[in-house]
Design an enzyme around this catalytic site. Sequence first.
Site, short mmCIF file in Angstrom:
data_model
loop_
_atom_site.label_atom_id
_atom_site.label_comp_id
_atom_site.label_asym_id
_atom_site.label_seq_id
_atom_site.Cartn_x
_atom_site.Cartn_y
_atom_site.Cartn_z
CB ALA A 78 -0.88 -0.02 1.24
N GLY A 97 0.68 -4.96 0.96
CA GLY A 97 -0.53 -5.04 0.13
C GLY A 97 -0.27 -5.68 -1.23
CD GLU A 109 -1.81 -7.58 3.08
OE1 GLU A 109 -1.43 -6.45 2.72
OE2 GLU A 109 -2.32 -7.79 4.19
CD GLU A 121 2.00 -5.33 5.67
OE1 GLU A 121 2.83 -6.21 6.02
OE2 GLU A 121 1.15 -5.51 4.79
N1 CAA Z 1 4.59 3.19 -0.86
C1 CAA Z 1 5.00 4.35 -1.46
N2 CAA Z 1 6.14 4.46 -2.17
C2 CAA Z 1 6.92 3.36 -2.26
C3 CAA Z 1 6.57 2.13 -1.68
C4 CAA Z 1 5.33 2.08 -0.95
N3 CAA Z 1 4.88 0.95 -0.37
N4 CAA Z 1 7.55 1.22 -1.94
C5 CAA Z 1 8.46 1.87 -2.68
N5 CAA Z 1 8.10 3.15 -2.88
C6 CAA Z 1 8.82 4.20 -3.61
C7 CAA Z 1 10.02 4.70 -2.83
O1 CAA Z 1 9.62 5.68 -1.88
C8 CAA Z 1 10.87 5.27 -3.94
O2 CAA Z 1 10.35 6.52 -4.30
P1 CAA Z 1 11.36 7.79 -4.49
O3 CAA Z 1 12.21 7.39 -5.67
O4 CAA Z 1 10.44 8.92 -4.75
O5 CAA Z 1 12.14 7.88 -3.24
C9 CAA Z 1 10.58 4.31 -5.11
O6 CAA Z 1 9.36 3.66 -4.81
C10 CAA Z 1 11.67 3.25 -5.29
O7 CAA Z 1 11.81 2.60 -4.04
P2 CAA Z 1 13.25 2.40 -3.34
O8 CAA Z 1 14.17 3.53 -3.69
O9 CAA Z 1 13.00 2.16 -1.88
O10 CAA Z 1 13.73 1.08 -4.09
P3 CAA Z 1 14.72 -0.04 -3.53
O11 CAA Z 1 15.00 -0.92 -4.71
O12 CAA Z 1 15.86 0.57 -2.80
O13 CAA Z 1 13.86 -0.86 -2.43
C11 CAA Z 1 11.89 -1.99 -1.62
C12 CAA Z 1 12.75 -1.59 -2.84
C13 CAA Z 1 12.67 -3.00 -0.75
C14 CAA Z 1 10.62 -2.63 -2.14
C15 CAA Z 1 11.58 -0.73 -0.78
O14 CAA Z 1 11.04 0.27 -1.65
C16 CAA Z 1 10.56 -0.95 0.30
O15 CAA Z 1 10.91 -1.48 1.35
N6 CAA Z 1 9.30 -0.50 0.10
C17 CAA Z 1 8.28 -0.52 1.11
C18 CAA Z 1 7.74 -1.94 1.30
C19 CAA Z 1 6.67 -1.93 2.39
O16 CAA Z 1 6.90 -1.58 3.52
N7 CAA Z 1 5.42 -2.36 2.03
C20 CAA Z 1 4.32 -2.39 2.94
C21 CAA Z 1 3.47 -1.14 2.80
S1 CAA Z 1 2.19 -1.02 4.02
C22 CAA Z 1 0.96 -2.05 3.49
O17 CAA Z 1 1.03 -2.65 2.44
C23 CAA Z 1 -0.22 -2.16 4.43
C24 CAA Z 1 -1.22 -3.21 4.09
O18 CAA Z 1 -1.06 -4.39 4.33
C25 CAA Z 1 -2.47 -2.81 3.49
#
Ligand code: CAA
Length: 258
Positions: free
Chosen positions: A65, A109, A112, A132
Amino acid sequence: MAFETIIVEVEDYVAVIRLNRPEALNALNDKLLTELATAITAAQANDKVRVLVLTGSDKAFAAGADIKMMREKSFTDVYLEDLFTPETDQITRGRKPIIAAVAGYALGGGCELAMMCDFIIAADTAKFGQPEINLGVMAGLGGTQRLTRFVGKSKAMDMNLTGRFMDAEEAERAGLVSRVVPAKDLMKETMAAAHKIAEKSMITTMAIKESVNRAYETTLHEGLLFERRVFHALFATEDQKEGMSAFLEKRTPQFRDR
Ligand code: CAA
């Protein structure tokens, strides 16, 4: 229909829906989820579609998400808008099969969403996770429920409590994905599976989807009874006569969804 965050193509009775927010690794924001729900609903109602495929990019199916969208929201906001409920209800409501083709990250998400599909084909680059907990929250789209049914309590606890990622090989071993293929073959293999399903009687594919899903909602006794009755009901179709006759006459069946 024109969309900004997804790309939809229908070809040979298969609708391919590709998540397309590369700048955010296909993170699920309001717009994407609304467009996805709209596209899936339209594909489910389209006579030219018999199977749906949901996929992302080589780098990410979806990284979860959208954290930017969620950061400033309060409990009151998410509770009153019932965050994610209307869209996910719509995504999971359809009766035609949906295959998830996952390469790269399927996190939070994203994992999921893949689990909302009927089965998952993974590229050898796929990484699944429920991270998360690192954000001070927990899974909210099935990561504690569907994942537990797929992989069992121990691994679901491990994934949700540590936030670690599972690679494609482990995901196949654990029963989360149905098969793992080389990344370059992901769409070829997925489309072959989709076309194979699309050739069958749609009455049968819907009955199978309904029956397998029933296994998650009921006791074994009730589930077996449901299966037996649906199996019996299929004898009322022309496609049952056609399928069995074609086998005995050594020819390809011509199913007509009747
Ligand atoms: N939401 C918003 N933006 C996101 C995102 C997310 N879940 N995941 C990645 N992005 C964005 C980053 O902010 C980045 O944007 P900028 O270039 O503007 O900074 C871009 O995508 C590229 O990401 P990274 O630079 O972080 O890429 P990476 O290759 O270094 O890492 C990754 C990749 C390991 C997937 C890392 O992006 C990451 O950990 N993302 C978050 C994963 C996460 O925590 N997901 C759970 C979300 S909460 C949820 O889903 C709740 C639910 O159950 C409903």
